[in-house]
Design an enzyme around this catalytic site. Sequence first.
Site, short mmCIF file in Angstrom:
data_model
loop_
_atom_site.label_atom_id
_atom_site.label_comp_id
_atom_site.label_asym_id
_atom_site.label_seq_id
_atom_site.Cartn_x
_atom_site.Cartn_y
_atom_site.Cartn_z
N LYS A 13 0.83 -1.22 0.00
CA LYS A 13 0.00 0.00 0.00
C LYS A 13 0.85 1.26 0.00
O LYS A 13 2.03 1.22 0.34
CB LYS A 13 -0.94 0.02 1.22
CG LYS A 13 -0.18 0.01 2.58
CD LYS A 13 0.15 1.37 3.14
CE LYS A 13 1.53 1.56 3.63
NZ LYS A 13 2.08 1.32 4.83
N GLY A 146 10.36 -3.44 4.91
CA GLY A 146 10.74 -2.38 5.84
C GLY A 146 10.98 -1.06 5.15
O GLY A 146 11.85 -0.29 5.54
N GLY A 150 4.11 -1.32 3.38
CA GLY A 150 3.17 -2.28 3.97
C GLY A 150 3.52 -3.73 3.71
O GLY A 150 2.62 -4.59 3.63
N SER A 152 4.81 -5.77 5.79
CA SER A 152 4.42 -6.58 6.96
C SER A 152 2.95 -6.96 6.87
O SER A 152 2.56 -8.08 7.19
CB SER A 152 4.71 -5.82 8.26
OG SER A 152 4.02 -4.59 8.29
N GLU A 199 0.05 -8.18 12.30
CA GLU A 199 0.61 -6.82 12.34
C GLU A 199 0.92 -6.40 13.77
O GLU A 199 1.91 -5.72 14.02
CB GLU A 199 -0.40 -5.83 11.73
CG GLU A 199 -0.33 -5.72 10.22
CD GLU A 199 0.82 -4.82 9.77
OE1 GLU A 199 1.96 -5.34 9.64
OE2 GLU A 199 0.59 -3.64 9.52
N ASP A 210 -2.99 -0.76 7.17
CA ASP A 210 -2.24 -1.52 6.16
C ASP A 210 -2.89 -2.87 5.86
O ASP A 210 -3.02 -3.27 4.70
CB ASP A 210 -0.79 -1.75 6.63
CG ASP A 210 0.03 -0.48 6.65
OD1 ASP A 210 -0.55 0.59 6.42
OD2 ASP A 210 1.24 -0.56 6.89
N1 LIG Z 1 7.94 -11.43 2.38
C1 LIG Z 1 8.14 -11.45 3.70
N2 LIG Z 1 8.54 -12.60 4.31
C2 LIG Z 1 8.72 -12.62 5.65
N3 LIG Z 1 8.56 -11.55 6.47
C3 LIG Z 1 8.19 -10.40 5.92
C4 LIG Z 1 7.96 -10.28 4.52
N4 LIG Z 1 7.60 -9.01 4.28
C5 LIG Z 1 7.61 -8.37 5.48
N5 LIG Z 1 7.95 -9.19 6.47
C6 LIG Z 1 8.07 -8.85 7.91
O1 LIG Z 1 7.67 -7.48 8.08
C7 LIG Z 1 8.75 -6.67 8.59
C8 LIG Z 1 8.74 -5.29 7.99
O2 LIG Z 1 7.66 -4.60 8.50
P1 LIG Z 1 7.66 -3.05 8.77
O3 LIG Z 1 8.81 -2.64 9.64
O4 LIG Z 1 6.31 -2.72 9.22
O5 LIG Z 1 7.92 -2.40 7.33
P2 LIG Z 1 6.94 -2.33 6.05
O6 LIG Z 1 5.63 -2.89 6.46
O7 LIG Z 1 6.87 -0.86 5.77
O8 LIG Z 1 7.62 -3.05 4.96
C9 LIG Z 1 10.00 -7.45 8.24
O9 LIG Z 1 11.05 -7.13 9.15
C10 LIG Z 1 9.54 -8.91 8.36
O10 LIG Z 1 9.57 -9.32 9.72
C1 LIG Z 2 3.08 4.56 10.58
C2 LIG Z 2 1.84 3.76 10.22
O1 LIG Z 2 0.74 4.68 10.11
C3 LIG Z 2 1.98 3.06 8.87
C4 LIG Z 2 3.16 2.13 8.82
O2 LIG Z 2 3.32 1.57 7.53
P1 LIG Z 2 4.63 0.74 7.15
O3 LIG Z 2 4.75 -0.39 8.10
O4 LIG Z 2 5.79 1.69 7.28
O5 LIG Z 2 4.41 0.28 5.74
C5 LIG Z 2 1.56 2.77 11.34
C6 LIG Z 2 0.16 2.16 11.33
O6 LIG Z 2 -0.76 2.77 10.78
O7 LIG Z 2 0.00 1.11 11.94
MG LIG Z 3 4.52 -2.52 8.24
#
Ligand SMILES: Nc1ncnc2c1ncn2[C@@H]1O[C@H](COP(=O)(O)OP(=O)(O)O)[C@@H](O)[C@H]1O
Ligand SMILES: C[C@@](O)(CCOP(=O)(O)O)CC(=O)O
Ligand SMILES: [Mg+2]
Length: 402
Positions: A13, A146, A150, A152, A199, A210
């Site tokens: 997202k 990360g 989105g 995660s 999440e 997300d």
């Molecule tokens: N394809 C994947 N396989 C396993 N774990 C994942 C995968 N994608 C995301 N994750 C998990 O989600 C975490 C990242 O989440 P977050 O910090 O919220 O960043 P974002 O959601 O913005 O990418 C990673 O450290 C991992 O633990």
């Molecule tokens: C910062 C926040 O608004 C969005 C986080 O998104 P991402 O994990 O950085 O993709 C946190 C949330 O809404 O849970």
């Molecule tokens: Mg995330």
Amino acid sequence: MSEHGLLVSAPGKVILHGEHAVVHGKAALAVALGLRTFLRLRPGGGERLRIHLPGVGVRREWDVAELSALRGRLTGGANTADFDESKSPGVEQLDVLKEFAGIAADASAPDSLAILAFLYMCLAISAKYGDVPSVDIAVWSELPTGAGLGSSAAYAVCLAAALLHACRAISCPLKDGEATARWPEEEMSLINSWAFQGERVIHGNPSGVDNAVGTWGGALRYQSGKITSLKRVPTLRILLTNTKVPRSTKVLVAGVKEKILKFPAIMNPVLDSIDAISQECQSVLEAMPTNPSPEYYPVLEELFDINQHHLNVIGVGHPSLDRLCRVTASHGLHSKLTGAGGGGCGITLLPPDATPLAVEAAKRDLCACGFECWETDIGAPGVTLHSSSALNAEVLHALSES
Ligand SMILES: Nc1ncnc2c1ncn2[C@@H]1O[C@H](COP(=O)(O)OP(=O)(O)O)[C@@H](O)[C@H]1O
Ligand SMILES: C[C@@](O)(CCOP(=O)(O)O)CC(=O)O
Ligand SMILES: [Mg+2]
């Protein structure tokens, strides 16, 4: 389930406005991206449960009997109420899972969080709906991990759909000859609730926006668990730029909370202003014709600029994001961070009257900073079940190699 198993996918997202503020009850506007996470579920062998997560370098397997015993320890026998999807995962439950999986107590590494979320969801879902399933699960993604897109939530949505399917808690909506299918509304809500649990394990205190986008797709407004589809979404051209600066959503969300507690009279008006930006943006988007029309863009651009300043005020900016904004501004384009900030991705609005030359020049300068940028579709469909014929030889090969 065929020998190839089944394939589930969920989109990442982009948050247009409202990141962080949405954790504190304000509105957010978010759209599903044309980049997805995929999960393949296959029948397991020898009463084992296996996970393969090439994106975070994880390959683990457990005895189903061992997991059932662990589940018994967490639920204190037959009591599944402790594992309800409406309750936050307990700190003690997560501590038991960390010890079981050999994960450090302050688990924050991507592989640790991915294993923890998987174990929690698997045990909780099976406690409610049946036995721990003997299955092989592989997850891979087109999304950077990360980076604010989105990943995660897309991971948690795919896991929720696959585990609910493996525990026969949801139907198999795919009919013979169909390439893709989506679940009925009630089952989608169930997928969304369980994805929120995943999440919670990864983010600590997520808003739920997300996983809502990962489940429902399209473009939506989210506030305190209330999801509304935007009445009309014009075709917006957005450039995504990944600064490649790593960061953790969990840490950034906790930092904002600390700032609000320390300076409530200063921070709360900023969150109110971000909320007003989301309202204003929604009104403009709903008034815009479907086809691009330049006259609406100056307001959208100004809203990007104001929100980017606010996000810096609440402490989630980063020098790399400042640089991104400066580079695009030098080409007359407006940007803001998206997601949790602190690095990760920014979005740049590309108005219909931006010249291809200006857009190309901006891209070139962003890449020269070491950033990666690309244009992608928005408003993609949410969680989807694909026929196993979508598992082409290329994907199967990539999975067996990694
Ligand atoms: N394809 C994947 N396989 C396993 N774990 C994942 C995968 N994608 C995301 N994750 C998990 O989600 C975490 C990242 O989440 P977050 O910090 O919220 O960043 P974002 O959601 O913005 O990418 C990673 O450290 C991992 O633990
Ligand atoms: C910062 C926040 O608004 C969005 C986080 O998104 P991402 O994990 O950085 O993709 C946190 C949330 O809404 O849970
Ligand atoms: Mg995330």
